[in-house]
Every structure is written in structure tokens, then in C-alpha cells.
Design a protein around this motif. Structure first.
Motif, PDB file in Angstrom:
ATOM      1  N   UNK A  20     -57.648 -57.212  44.624  1.00  0.00           N
ATOM      2  CA  UNK A  20     -56.837 -56.108  45.143  1.00  0.00           C
ATOM      3  C   UNK A  20     -57.713 -54.904  45.462  1.00  0.00           C
ATOM      4  N   UNK A  21     -58.714 -54.686  44.619  1.00  0.00           N
ATOM      5  CA  UNK A  21     -59.636 -53.586  44.872  1.00  0.00           C
ATOM      6  C   UNK A  21     -60.387 -53.755  46.169  1.00  0.00           C
ATOM      7  N   UNK A  22     -60.735 -54.993  46.495  1.00  0.00           N
ATOM      8  CA  UNK A  22     -61.447 -55.257  47.746  1.00  0.00           C
ATOM      9  C   UNK A  22     -60.583 -54.930  48.965  1.00  0.00           C
ATOM     10  N   UNK A  23     -59.280 -55.034  48.804  1.00  0.00           N
ATOM     11  CA  UNK A  23     -58.389 -54.638  49.901  1.00  0.00           C
ATOM     12  C   UNK A  23     -58.570 -53.153  50.189  1.00  0.00           C
ATOM     13  N   UNK A  24     -58.734 -52.362  49.131  1.00  0.00           N
ATOM     14  CA  UNK A  24     -58.984 -50.935  49.309  1.00  0.00           C
ATOM     15  C   UNK A  24     -60.270 -50.672  50.063  1.00  0.00           C
ATOM     16  N   UNK A  25     -61.315 -51.434  49.735  1.00  0.00           N
ATOM     17  CA  UNK A  25     -62.591 -51.233  50.428  1.00  0.00           C
ATOM     18  C   UNK A  25     -62.530 -51.711  51.879  1.00  0.00           C
ATOM     19  N   UNK A  26     -61.599 -52.629  52.186  1.00  0.00           N
ATOM     20  CA  UNK A  26     -61.410 -53.052  53.575  1.00  0.00           C
ATOM     21  C   UNK A  26     -60.746 -51.956  54.398  1.00  0.00           C
ATOM     22  N   UNK A  27     -59.814 -51.236  53.768  1.00  0.00           N
ATOM     23  CA  UNK A  27     -59.071 -50.197  54.471  1.00  0.00           C
ATOM     24  C   UNK A  27     -59.894 -48.915  54.608  1.00  0.00           C
ATOM     25  N   UNK A  28     -60.751 -48.631  53.620  1.00  0.00           N
ATOM     26  CA  UNK A  28     -61.485 -47.358  53.573  1.00  0.00           C
ATOM     27  C   UNK A  28     -62.231 -47.016  54.866  1.00  0.00           C
ATOM     28  N   UNK A  29     -62.955 -47.962  55.515  1.00  0.00           N
ATOM     29  CA  UNK A  29     -63.669 -47.596  56.752  1.00  0.00           C
ATOM     30  C   UNK A  29     -62.753 -47.172  57.897  1.00  0.00           C
ATOM     31  N   UNK A  30     -61.461 -47.498  57.802  1.00  0.00           N
ATOM     32  CA  UNK A  30     -60.526 -47.133  58.864  1.00  0.00           C
ATOM     33  C   UNK A  30     -59.931 -45.742  58.660  1.00  0.00           C
ATOM     34  N   UNK A  31     -60.099 -45.152  57.474  1.00  0.00           N
ATOM     35  CA  UNK A  31     -59.474 -43.855  57.194  1.00  0.00           C
ATOM     36  C   UNK A  31     -59.979 -42.726  58.103  1.00  0.00           C
ATOM     37  N   UNK A  32     -61.249 -42.718  58.566  1.00  0.00           N
ATOM     38  CA  UNK A  32     -61.643 -41.646  59.501  1.00  0.00           C
ATOM     39  C   UNK A  32     -60.812 -41.626  60.776  1.00  0.00           C
ATOM     40  N   UNK A  33     -60.224 -42.761  61.160  1.00  0.00           N
ATOM     41  CA  UNK A  33     -59.375 -42.787  62.357  1.00  0.00           C
ATOM     42  C   UNK A  33     -58.156 -41.890  62.176  1.00  0.00           C
ATOM     43  N   UNK A  34     -57.688 -41.751  60.922  1.00  0.00           N
ATOM     44  CA  UNK A  34     -56.500 -40.932  60.667  1.00  0.00           C
ATOM     45  C   UNK A  34     -56.753 -39.461  60.953  1.00  0.00           C
ATOM     46  N   UNK A  35     -58.008 -39.035  60.830  1.00  0.00           N
ATOM     47  CA  UNK A  35     -58.320 -37.626  61.082  1.00  0.00           C
ATOM     48  C   UNK A  35     -58.143 -37.251  62.543  1.00  0.00           C
ATOM     49  N   UNK A  36     -58.019 -38.238  63.431  1.00  0.00           N
ATOM     50  CA  UNK A  36     -57.747 -37.949  64.836  1.00  0.00           C
ATOM     51  C   UNK A  36     -56.326 -37.431  65.016  1.00  0.00           C
ATOM     52  N   UNK A  37     -55.427 -37.808  64.096  1.00  0.00           N
ATOM     53  CA  UNK A  37     -54.054 -37.326  64.151  1.00  0.00           C
ATOM     54  C   UNK A  37     -53.909 -36.010  63.391  1.00  0.00           C
ATOM     55  N   UNK A  38     -54.563 -35.915  62.248  1.00  0.00           N
ATOM     56  CA  UNK A  38     -54.632 -34.665  61.499  1.00  0.00           C
ATOM     57  C   UNK A  38     -55.880 -34.720  60.633  1.00  0.00           C
ATOM     58  N   UNK A  39     -56.674 -33.680  60.676  1.00  0.00           N
ATOM     59  CA  UNK A  39     -57.979 -33.723  60.012  1.00  0.00           C
ATOM     60  C   UNK A  39     -57.875 -33.917  58.504  1.00  0.00           C
ATOM     61  N   UNK A  40     -56.719 -33.580  57.903  1.00  0.00           N
ATOM     62  CA  UNK A  40     -56.565 -33.686  56.455  1.00  0.00           C
ATOM     63  C   UNK A  40     -55.826 -34.941  56.017  1.00  0.00           C
ATOM     64  N   UNK A  41     -55.435 -35.798  56.954  1.00  0.00           N
ATOM     65  CA  UNK A  41     -54.618 -36.944  56.592  1.00  0.00           C
ATOM     66  C   UNK A  41     -55.314 -37.888  55.600  1.00  0.00           C
ATOM     67  N   UNK A  42     -56.620 -38.199  55.756  1.00  0.00           N
ATOM     68  CA  UNK A  42     -57.264 -39.091  54.784  1.00  0.00           C
ATOM     69  C   UNK A  42     -57.186 -38.568  53.353  1.00  0.00           C
ATOM     70  N   UNK A  43     -57.488 -37.270  53.137  1.00  0.00           N
ATOM     71  CA  UNK A  43     -57.483 -36.740  51.775  1.00  0.00           C
ATOM     72  C   UNK A  43     -56.064 -36.621  51.215  1.00  0.00           C
ATOM     73  N   UNK A  44     -55.067 -36.414  52.079  1.00  0.00           N
ATOM     74  CA  UNK A  44     -53.677 -36.404  51.611  1.00  0.00           C
ATOM     75  C   UNK A  44     -53.296 -37.783  51.074  1.00  0.00           C
ATOM     76  N   UNK A  45     -53.699 -38.822  51.779  1.00  0.00           N
ATOM     77  CA  UNK A  45     -53.425 -40.194  51.322  1.00  0.00           C
ATOM     78  C   UNK A  45     -54.147 -40.464  50.002  1.00  0.00           C
ATOM     79  N   UNK A  46     -55.404 -40.028  49.904  1.00  0.00           N
ATOM     80  CA  UNK A  46     -56.145 -40.212  48.654  1.00  0.00           C
ATOM     81  C   UNK A  46     -55.414 -39.538  47.490  1.00  0.00           C
TER      82      UNK A  46
END
Length: 531
Positions: A463-489
């Protein structure tokens, strides 16, 4: 009648001396692949890092030493910087095109060509301008390969030996890593990324296990800390190399060339005596321990090796016992709840830990310094976790660090950005999630029974590896709002801190051996809390 005394392997290793020449030499040889594994697990962050570029404006690019026309030709993005993907539509005027405001309309269109900053970058060479998803996909493909590596690395290590697993992983890293440096196109590049991670992803766990098995029980925490800190040093070196090398192909060659050194010397190292005993190869284990004693200038007879029993031999009814325990685990609602919660805790740690590392390059103007600061803050976390877990307990430590990480992430997201306090908030958040991650590793192993521990831990780790699979995609969220990745975290950490309340405390508790004992943890109070 006098019974023959059975000597436990841990006591032999203690007598051998954990800091003798033999162990120190092996630590050096094993910490080197641990450092290299940091290159191979995190190197993609700078290998496919973000690039500065803009639209190519035909008719204006030829105006040497004059870029004043950019403000007329390129619109502003929401962040106040020049848009990388759009250009004002030129007017079809009959007069000569002079790149002045009158030559452009107020309508925009997507770029058809790009102008990239200086340097031989991955994005520039494969012309990936305004295709951010392709850049982010590199990390996901790499971590997918790491996920695949988990499926067979443990099997190879357990069946054929620790040094065989290290040798295969290091050779695969060298072959597929170097091949990637010469990839002619994007798809070939991705294919080599997956193969390198899939076959070489077991380098760290294999080297870690062999290092831990060199010492007795008392030194394992220290050896674990040494491996963690060496990994951090390796990640810092990645940023240093990327800072001074602007050619992505040269960068890859520098990171992956040393793997052949490990692939060459590991075959001459001694196998783990603990693994040999588990396979019934007692004579080989004793020969290795005698050789180690001589290197440490000890008399092998003082170790009482002739009386060495095999502490890892299992009773004949082990298979039936495993089936019985597995059946009980399937029917146990407490175990199901515990596995589900621990899996989510591991997923949160993995997503937030790797996500904060990857997004750290956007903290300040100098992405390399920002990255190194976020990584170096892990070192004190690995020291502190050993102290706080025993002093304050597992649950309090996890809750405190999840809440701290959540608060820091949300403050970072919603407060106005400032170089000094924004970075401070981010660093405290990363420090907290590192503490939580280290605590989860230990805590999860304490809430499951011995007969099912490795299997259930593997479920949580997957399950933890699923998190590491998603993590590289989180910078894409900053294109919608620069703070979206840290809000999700922050949101993930808040949920995890609440879920921890539903788990038992394990401080000062004996490791459970059966399903019944593991279930009983939920009904027991910590003895330290009673006193």
C-alpha cells in the motif's frame, strides 16, 4: 543427564565483536550500495526536472540582443510570470513585421514550437514543452518498476542469498541505467527506466538486510540508523551532481557507472551466516564465523562455534501452523481493521514523504539548495525517533507527528509565501513525516503475530508503494492551484492521526506470536502507563 547447551547466533555475534575489523570492512562495502540506491530511487527528480521555456515567436527570434518584444508577444500567466504555453496571435498586416505591440492581437493560441533555456535537458532534447504529464510520468514509471521489484527481490534474497540479490540488483542498475543514458527517444527512455527499477530496485533492502544480519540484537538499531543516514547522504549528492552537470545524459552516467563496482566485489564477500543457518548450511556458516574471528584477532574456540545450533530451524508442523494462523487472520475482524489502518498509515507516509521531496525543488529560486535542506532535515529525525518511541510510546509519537505535518502543510499552503518562514514550515513538515515514517516501520511489526508478521507487513508495504507511485504526479496539481499538493498532504495526515487512535499501544509489550496474542493487544494497557 547433562543437556547440550544451544548457543544462539546473536550471542555468537556479540562475542565476535560488532565493531571489529571484519564488521567494519563489511559495513563499508554494504553502505556503498546503500548510498547508490539513493541515486537510483531519487535520481529521476533532477533527471527529468522542470525546465524554463517559452513559445517560439517567428519573425522575432532573429532580433539578436533584443528581447523587449517578449512582453508584447507572450501573455502573463496567473502567477505573474510569462506563460510558457501560449502566445498572442500575430496580426496579418501588410506592413513589415517589426515585433512591436501593434503586430499582435489580444487573442492567444497554443505554442507550436518552443525556445528552451541553455543546457542539454531531458525536456529540451525530447521536445516535451507544455507536456508536463510526460515529465511527471517518468517518476511514476520508475516507481512502478520499484513496485514490481518488491514481488521477487525478497524471494531471490531468501532463496539464493543476500549477496546474490545485491549482485543482481547492482548489475541490473548498471546495465539498464547506462543504457538509458543513450536512449534515442522518450518511449525507449521510459522502458529502460522501468527495467532498471524493476530489476535493480532490490539494492537497498538486500544490502540493508545483510548489514543488519552482521550484528547481534543490540546493534541493529544503530546499523539501521547508519543505513538511513547513508541513504540521506546519497540523496544530497544527487542534488550536488545535478547542480554542476547540466547534461542529463552525463548526469545519468555519473550516477550509474559506480554500480559496476558493487557488481564486481559483492561476489567475493561472505554470505550472511544467519541466512546460511536458515538453509541448513551450518558448516559454511561456521567457516565464515571462524574467518571473521581471525580477522578480528580472536580465538575462534572462544565463540564455542561447535555447539552452535540453528536458531532458525522450524518445527515439522510449521506448514500446518501457518495455514491455521492464516485462517484465523482471515476470520479476525480485529486483524482486518488493523491491516487496513496500518496500510493507510504507510500509504500516507509514503505519499507525503516522497511528495514533499519531489515538490521541494519549487520552494525557492535555487532548487538544489531547497532539495538538500529538505533531505538533510531527515538526519536528526532518525536520531530523535529512537528516543521518543520508547519514552512517549508509539501512538503518541505517531499522532504528534501526523498532526505537526498536517499543520505545517496547511500553514504553508494558505499563508503568503516568504522565503524564510515558508521554507521553515516545509522543513518542519518534512521532519515530522520522516519521524512518522520511521515510527510506522517499527510499529507495524509490533501489532502483527510472528507467524503472519512478514506477510501482513508486506500487505501494508505494498500500500505504501501506491503512495510512491502517486507522489511524482502531485506537481501536476500545482497547475490548478499552487498549494493543492500540500493541502492534500495535510488532509492525509489529519485522517491518519485520527486512525491511530483506533490502534493499540505496543510500548513495553512483548511481540505477539499468535493471532490471539495480537488481538489481545487491543485489550491490554501499557504497563508503563499503569506504573
Amino acid at each position: 543427564m547433562e543437556t547440550k547447551r544451544e548457543i544462539n547466533l546473536d550471542s555468537v555475534l556479540e562475542s565476535l565483536g560488532p565493531y571489529g575489523r571484519y564488521n567494519l570492512l563489511n559495513f563499508v562495502l554494504l553502505l556503498f550500495p546503500v548510498m547508490l540506491s539513493a541515486f537510483y530511487e531519487c535520481g529521476f527528480i533532477f533527471e527529468a526536472q522542470q525546465q524554463t521555456y517559452r513559445c517560439k515567436v517567428h519573425g522575432c527570434e532573429e532580433r539578436f540582443n533584443d528581447t523587449s518584444w517578449v512582453e508584447y508577444a507572450i501573455p502573463l500567466a496567473e502567477d505573474g510570470e510569462r506563460d510558457q504555453c501560449k502566445v498572442y496571435v500575430p496580426l496579418n498586416a501588410t506592413r513589415e513585421f517589426m515585433c512591436v505591440p501593434e503586430d499582435f492581437s489580444n487573442k492567444t493560441r497554443e505554442c507550436d514550437e518552443f525556445v528552451y533555456e541553455e543546457g542539454q535537458s531531458f525536456i529540451k532534447e525530447f521536445n516535451l514543452g507544455c507536456q508536463e504529464w510526460k515529465r511527471a510520468l517518468v517518476g511514476t514509471i520508475h516507481n512502478t518498476g520499484m513496485f514490481a521489484a518488491m514481488l521477487f527481490t525478497g524471494a531471490i534474497s531468501d532463496r539464493y542469498g543476500r549477496k546474490v540479490a545485491i549482485g543482481i540488483a547492482s548489475c541490473a542498475s548498471f546495465i539498464f541505467g547506462i543504457s538509458r543514458a543513450f536512449a534515442p527517444n522518450y518511449l525507449t527512455f521510459l522502458a529502460f527506466h522501468f527495467l532498471e527499477a524493476g530489476f535493480g530496485g532490490g539494492l537497498y533492502p538486500s544490502a540493508y538486510v545483510l548489514a543488519v544480519e552482521l550484528v547481534g540484537l543490540k546493534q541493529r538499531v544503530l546499523v539501521s540508523a547508519m543505513c538511513n543516514m547513508t541513504f540521506v547522504v546519497g540523496v544530497v549528492l544527487i542534488a550536488v551532481v545535478a547542480w554542476f552537470v547540466d547534461n542529463w545524459r552525463t548526469y545519468i552516467l555519473i550516477l550509474y557507472a559506480p554500480a559496476i563496482i558493487v557488481g564486481a566485489y559483492v561476489w567475493f564477500m561472505n554470505e550472511s551466516s544467519r541466512w546460511l543457518l536458515s538453509k541448513g548450511r551450518r558448516d559454511e556458516a561456521i567457516r565464515i564465523l571462524k574467518r571473521a574471528a581471525k580477522i578480528n584477532k580472536l580465538d575462534p574456540r572462544s565463540l564455542d562455534l561447535d555447539a552452535l545450533g540453528d536458531p532458525l530451524l522450524k518445527p515439522q508442523n510449521q506448514t500446518m501452523d501457518k495455514k491455521s494462523q492464516f485462517s484465523k487472520a482471515i476470520r479476525s475482524s480485529i486483524m482486518w481493521k488493523r491491516v487496513s489502518i496500518c496500510s493507510f498509515l504507510w500509504l500516507t507516509c509514503s505519499l507525503v514523504y516522497y511528495g514533499m521531496s519531489i515538490n521541494s525543488v519549487m520552494l525557492s529560486k535555487n532548487r538544489y539548495v531547497s532539495f538538500m535542506l529538505v533531505v538533510l532535515v531527515e538526519i536528526p529525525a532518525y536520531v530523535v525517533v529512537v528516543i521518543v518511541l520508547d519514552k512517549y510510546g508509539r501512538k503518541k509519537t505517531l499522532i504528534a507527528n501526523y498532526v505537526t505535518c498536517a499543520v505545517m502543510s496547511l500553514l504553508f499552503a494558505f499563508l503568503p509565501r516568504s522565503d524564510w518562514y515558508s521554507i521553515a514550515l516545509y522543513l518542519v513538515g518534512k521532519w515530522s513525516v520522516t519521524l512518522a515514517y520511521s515510527s510506522v516501520y517499527i510499529y507495524v511489526s509490533e501489532v502483527f503475530p510472528t507467524n503472519m508478521r512478514q506477510t501482513l507487513i508486506s500487505v501494508c508495504s505494498t500500500s505504501g508503494r501506491i503512495g510512491s507511485l502517486i507522489a511524482p504526479l502531485t506537481p501536476l496539481l500545482s497547475q490548478y492551484h499552487k498549494s493543492m499538493p500540500t493541502v492534500i498532504f495535510g488532509g492525509m495526515c489529519i485522517i491518519s492521526s485520527t486512525l491511530v487512535l483506533m490502534l493499540p499501544e505496543t510500548r513495553n509489550m512483548r511481540l505477539p506470536d499468535t493471532i490471539e496474542e495480537a488481538e489481545a493487544l487491543s485489550k491490554m494497557k501499557n504497563r508503563a502507563d499503569i506504573l
